[in-house]
Every structure is written in C-alpha cells, then in structure tokens.
Design a protein around this motif. Structure first.
Motif, PDB file in Angstrom:
ATOM      1  N   ARG A 108      -3.802 -10.444   6.619  1.00 35.21           N
ATOM      2  CA  ARG A 108      -3.626  -9.056   7.076  1.00 35.21           C
ATOM      3  C   ARG A 108      -3.168  -8.154   5.935  1.00 35.21           C
ATOM      4  NH1 ARG A 108      -0.903  -9.771  13.030  1.00 35.21           N
ATOM      5  NH2 ARG A 108      -2.415 -11.286  13.766  1.00 35.21           N
ATOM      6  N   ALA A 109      -3.774  -8.336   4.795  1.00 33.61           N
ATOM      7  CA  ALA A 109      -3.384  -7.598   3.594  1.00 33.61           C
ATOM      8  C   ALA A 109      -3.965  -6.188   3.602  1.00 33.61           C
ATOM      9  CB  ALA A 109      -3.860  -8.341   2.352  1.00 33.61           C
ATOM     10  N   THR A 110      -3.252  -5.273   2.949  1.00 33.26           N
ATOM     11  CA  THR A 110      -3.755  -3.914   2.768  1.00 33.26           C
ATOM     12  C   THR A 110      -4.467  -3.788   1.430  1.00 33.26           C
ATOM     13  OG1 THR A 110      -1.619  -3.238   1.859  1.00 33.26           O
ATOM     14  CG2 THR A 110      -1.966  -2.863   4.196  1.00 33.26           C
ATOM     15  N   LEU A 111      -4.292  -4.789   0.551  1.00 30.47           N
ATOM     16  CA  LEU A 111      -4.894  -4.778  -0.768  1.00 30.47           C
ATOM     17  C   LEU A 111      -5.195  -6.214  -1.182  1.00 30.47           C
ATOM     18  CD1 LEU A 111      -5.515  -3.268  -3.531  1.00 30.47           C
ATOM     19  CD2 LEU A 111      -3.138  -3.747  -4.120  1.00 30.47           C
ATOM     20  N   ILE A 112      -6.329  -6.404  -1.848  1.00 27.24           N
ATOM     21  CA  ILE A 112      -6.676  -7.697  -2.432  1.00 27.24           C
ATOM     22  C   ILE A 112      -6.715  -7.511  -3.942  1.00 27.24           C
ATOM     23  CG2 ILE A 112      -8.411  -9.515  -2.626  1.00 27.24           C
ATOM     24  CD1 ILE A 112      -9.486  -8.501   0.121  1.00 27.24           C
ATOM     25  N   LEU A 113      -5.971  -8.334  -4.677  1.00 28.43           N
ATOM     26  CA  LEU A 113      -5.998  -8.308  -6.135  1.00 28.43           C
ATOM     27  C   LEU A 113      -6.737  -9.538  -6.631  1.00 28.43           C
ATOM     28  CD1 LEU A 113      -2.307  -7.253  -6.873  1.00 28.43           C
ATOM     29  CD2 LEU A 113      -4.356  -5.818  -6.922  1.00 28.43           C
ATOM     30  N   ALA A 114      -7.687  -9.320  -7.540  1.00 26.39           N
ATOM     31  CA  ALA A 114      -8.499 -10.425  -8.044  1.00 26.39           C
ATOM     32  C   ALA A 114      -8.811 -10.215  -9.514  1.00 26.39           C
ATOM     33  CB  ALA A 114      -9.790 -10.521  -7.237  1.00 26.39           C
ATOM     34  N   SER A 115      -9.351 -11.244 -10.138  1.00 29.64           N
ATOM     35  CA  SER A 115      -9.785 -11.180 -11.538  1.00 29.64           C
ATOM     36  C   SER A 115     -11.111 -10.435 -11.624  1.00 29.64           C
ATOM     37  CB  SER A 115      -9.974 -12.583 -12.098  1.00 29.64           C
ATOM     38  OG  SER A 115      -8.750 -13.259 -12.123  1.00 29.64           O
ATOM     39  N   PRO A 116     -11.421  -9.886 -12.804  1.00 33.46           N
ATOM     40  CA  PRO A 116     -12.716  -9.218 -12.982  1.00 33.46           C
ATOM     41  C   PRO A 116     -13.877 -10.163 -12.656  1.00 33.46           C
ATOM     42  CG  PRO A 116     -11.320  -8.851 -14.889  1.00 33.46           C
ATOM     43  CD  PRO A 116     -10.619  -9.857 -14.027  1.00 33.46           C
ATOM     44  N   GLY A 117     -14.871  -9.632 -11.973  1.00 37.77           N
ATOM     45  CA  GLY A 117     -16.055 -10.418 -11.651  1.00 37.77           C
ATOM     46  C   GLY A 117     -15.893 -11.360 -10.480  1.00 37.77           C
ATOM     47  N   GLU A 118     -14.757 -11.355  -9.832  1.00 42.37           N
ATOM     48  CA  GLU A 118     -14.514 -12.272  -8.714  1.00 42.37           C
ATOM     49  C   GLU A 118     -15.330 -11.840  -7.502  1.00 42.37           C
ATOM     50  OE1 GLU A 118     -13.774 -15.501  -7.557  1.00 42.37           O
ATOM     51  OE2 GLU A 118     -12.307 -15.129  -9.112  1.00 42.37           O
ATOM     52  N   TRP A 119     -15.931 -12.796  -6.836  1.00 41.38           N
ATOM     53  CA  TRP A 119     -16.726 -12.518  -5.646  1.00 41.38           C
ATOM     54  C   TRP A 119     -15.829 -12.575  -4.430  1.00 41.38           C
ATOM     55  CZ3 TRP A 119     -17.350 -15.383  -1.253  1.00 41.38           C
ATOM     56  CH2 TRP A 119     -18.328 -14.927  -0.356  1.00 41.38           C
ATOM     57  N   LEU A 120     -15.971 -11.577  -3.556  1.00 39.48           N
ATOM     58  CA  LEU A 120     -15.262 -11.597  -2.279  1.00 39.48           C
ATOM     59  C   LEU A 120     -16.278 -11.384  -1.168  1.00 39.48           C
ATOM     60  CD1 LEU A 120     -12.046  -9.615  -3.150  1.00 39.48           C
ATOM     61  CD2 LEU A 120     -12.198 -12.013  -2.527  1.00 39.48           C
ATOM     62  N   PRO A 121     -16.036 -11.988  -0.015  1.00 41.03           N
ATOM     63  CA  PRO A 121     -17.015 -11.890   1.076  1.00 41.03           C
ATOM     64  C   PRO A 121     -17.068 -10.487   1.665  1.00 41.03           C
ATOM     65  CG  PRO A 121     -15.018 -12.953   1.848  1.00 41.03           C
ATOM     66  CD  PRO A 121     -14.865 -12.760   0.363  1.00 41.03           C
ATOM     67  N   SER A 122     -18.200 -10.175   2.262  1.00 35.94           N
ATOM     68  CA  SER A 122     -18.289  -8.911   2.992  1.00 35.94           C
ATOM     69  C   SER A 122     -17.498  -9.074   4.287  1.00 35.94           C
ATOM     70  CB  SER A 122     -19.751  -8.595   3.289  1.00 35.94           C
ATOM     71  OG  SER A 122     -20.317  -9.646   4.034  1.00 35.94           O
ATOM     72  N   GLY A 123     -17.263  -7.983   4.934  1.00 34.39           N
ATOM     73  CA  GLY A 123     -16.552  -8.052   6.212  1.00 34.39           C
ATOM     74  C   GLY A 123     -15.049  -8.056   6.071  1.00 34.39           C
ATOM     75  N   VAL A 124     -14.520  -7.541   4.975  1.00 40.82           N
ATOM     76  CA  VAL A 124     -13.077  -7.372   4.848  1.00 40.82           C
ATOM     77  C   VAL A 124     -12.787  -5.871   4.837  1.00 40.82           C
ATOM     78  CG1 VAL A 124     -12.294  -9.540   3.847  1.00 40.82           C
ATOM     79  CG2 VAL A 124     -13.332  -7.850   2.380  1.00 40.82           C
ATOM     80  N   GLY A 125     -13.299  -5.205   5.854  1.00 39.76           N
ATOM     81  CA  GLY A 125     -13.167  -3.752   5.955  1.00 39.76           C
ATOM     82  C   GLY A 125     -11.723  -3.298   6.042  1.00 39.76           C
ATOM     83  N   GLY A 126     -11.494  -2.087   5.548  1.00 42.06           N
ATOM     84  CA  GLY A 126     -10.170  -1.489   5.623  1.00 42.06           C
ATOM     85  C   GLY A 126      -9.189  -2.012   4.597  1.00 42.06           C
ATOM     86  N   VAL A 127      -9.642  -2.864   3.707  1.00 41.49           N
ATOM     87  CA  VAL A 127      -8.762  -3.436   2.695  1.00 41.49           C
ATOM     88  C   VAL A 127      -9.189  -2.917   1.329  1.00 41.49           C
ATOM     89  CG1 VAL A 127      -7.915  -5.576   1.645  1.00 41.49           C
ATOM     90  CG2 VAL A 127      -8.454  -5.520   4.077  1.00 41.49           C
ATOM     91  N   LYS A 128      -8.224  -2.385   0.566  1.00 40.66           N
ATOM     92  CA  LYS A 128      -8.520  -1.951  -0.803  1.00 40.66           C
ATOM     93  C   LYS A 128      -8.674  -3.174  -1.689  1.00 40.66           C
ATOM     94  CE  LYS A 128      -5.123   1.446  -0.974  1.00 40.66           C
ATOM     95  NZ  LYS A 128      -4.227   2.278  -1.756  1.00 40.66           N
ATOM     96  N   PHE A 129      -9.429  -2.999  -2.751  1.00 44.37           N
ATOM     97  CA  PHE A 129      -9.670  -4.092  -3.684  1.00 44.37           C
ATOM     98  C   PHE A 129      -9.257  -3.637  -5.073  1.00 44.37           C
ATOM     99  CE2 PHE A 129     -12.561  -6.482  -6.513  1.00 44.37           C
ATOM    100  CZ  PHE A 129     -12.198  -7.767  -6.155  1.00 44.37           C
ATOM    101  N   GLY A 130      -8.417  -4.409  -5.751  1.00 45.01           N
ATOM    102  CA  GLY A 130      -7.989  -4.097  -7.110  1.00 45.01           C
ATOM    103  C   GLY A 130      -8.338  -5.234  -8.049  1.00 45.01           C
ATOM    104  N   VAL A 131      -8.677  -4.882  -9.280  1.00 45.76           N
ATOM    105  CA  VAL A 131      -9.013  -5.883 -10.291  1.00 45.76           C
ATOM    106  C   VAL A 131      -7.913  -5.897 -11.339  1.00 45.76           C
ATOM    107  CG1 VAL A 131     -10.663  -6.522 -12.086  1.00 45.76           C
ATOM    108  CG2 VAL A 131     -11.472  -5.596  -9.922  1.00 45.76           C
ATOM    109  N   LEU A 132      -7.415  -7.072 -11.640  1.00 45.93           N
ATOM    110  CA  LEU A 132      -6.359  -7.223 -12.645  1.00 45.93           C
ATOM    111  C   LEU A 132      -6.930  -7.880 -13.887  1.00 45.93           C
ATOM    112  CD1 LEU A 132      -3.364  -8.480 -10.512  1.00 45.93           C
ATOM    113  CD2 LEU A 132      -3.757  -6.198 -11.401  1.00 45.93           C
ATOM    114  N   ARG A 133      -6.603  -7.318 -15.012  1.00 50.03           N
ATOM    115  CA  ARG A 133      -7.013  -7.881 -16.292  1.00 50.03           C
ATOM    116  C   ARG A 133      -5.778  -8.416 -17.004  1.00 50.03           C
ATOM    117  NH1 ARG A 133     -11.768  -5.955 -15.640  1.00 50.03           N
ATOM    118  NH2 ARG A 133     -12.483  -3.857 -15.638  1.00 50.03           N
ATOM    119  N   GLY A 134      -5.971  -9.409 -17.840  1.00 51.25           N
ATOM    120  CA  GLY A 134      -4.882  -9.977 -18.631  1.00 51.25           C
ATOM    121  C   GLY A 134      -4.422  -9.006 -19.696  1.00 51.25           C
ATOM    122  N   PRO A 135      -3.495  -9.447 -20.562  1.00 51.07           N
ATOM    123  CA  PRO A 135      -2.934  -8.543 -21.584  1.00 51.07           C
ATOM    124  C   PRO A 135      -3.971  -8.081 -22.578  1.00 51.07           C
ATOM    125  CG  PRO A 135      -2.235 -10.829 -21.953  1.00 51.07           C
ATOM    126  CD  PRO A 135      -3.028 -10.796 -20.686  1.00 51.07           C
TER     127      PRO A 135
END
Length: 135
Positions: A108-135
């Motif tokens: 029940r997250a409001t945000l998903i944080l993932a690495s660049p290029g990460e695949w996420l399934p469709s159907g996760v509506g209403g959730v923001k998606f953020g990409v995190l890069r290393g240093p």
C-alpha cells in the motif's frame, strides 16, 4: 537493560546518528572496492531525504516500497526514509510477475523507489515511481 526500557525507545537510526557524531570517519560499509564511512552515509542519506521530501513530496507516515538491490544506495535510502518518518516496505528485487504485484499491493505504498531501468508491472495505479541512482 536500562536502554531497552527507554521511552521513546532507541531506534537503529538513533544508533547510526550517534556513531556518525562520535566517529564520522570510521568505516560503516564496504561494497566492492569502495568504503563508506558514517559521514558518507550521513551526507548521502540527508541528500536523499531532501530530494524525497522536496521533489517527491514525501511526508512522515507515508509508506514507500523500496525495490533496490543490495548496494549502498539501499542503506542511505533506508536512513533517509527513517529520518523522514516514512515506513519502508522492502521488496525483493529478484521477484517478478504476480509475486511482485502482490507485494506492491500488500505494501500500500504511495511511492515506489527503484534502480534505473528496473521493470515494474502494470496495474500499480495511483503510486508514484522514483528512480534512485548511486553516488
């Protein structure tokens, strides 16, 4: 015994910040050929917390799904979320398909944080998606 009865209880964030104040240059994490000190992690997690709150609007009490591999970014992301008072739903970055959809729905997250290029399934509506890069 006295520390266990402390109110409010001591958290892992409290312990980390105490070490960061007392021994900022001590090594905290070794990853491949890199060594990260408490000071490094404090700086990176503060920067991540600023970005998460100012640019993505995260606030205390929100749940964030973290879909990152075991690398330093994971550690300072966890620290940043703890500093913001956000709940962290740790997702196994090796799962896919229905298992991942189930984990995301259960978080029940409001945000998903993932690495660049990460695949996420469709159907996760209403959730923001953020990409995190290393240093």
């Amino acid at each position: 015994q006295r520390r266990l009865n402390r109110r409010p209880p001591i958290t892992l964030l409290d312990v980390f910040q105490e070490h960061a104040r007392r021994q900022p240059r001590w090594p905290l994490l070794r990853f491949q050929d890199e060594v990260y000190t408490y000071e490094d992690m404090e700086r990176q997690s503060n920067q991540a917390a600023r970005v998460l709150s100012q640019h993505l609007g995260l606030q205390s009490g929100q749940t964030v799904a973290v879909f990152l591999p075991n690398e330093p970014t994971y550690v300072w992301t966890w620290l940043a979320l703890a500093k913001l008072g956000c709940l962290m739903a740790c997702l196994n970055c090796n799962i896919r398909g229905r298992a991942l959809q189930h984990a995301l729905a259960a978080a029940r997250a409001t945000l998903i944080l993932a690495s660049p290029g990460e695949w996420l399934p469709s159907g996760v509506g209403g959730v923001k998606f953020g990409v995190l890069r290393g240093p």
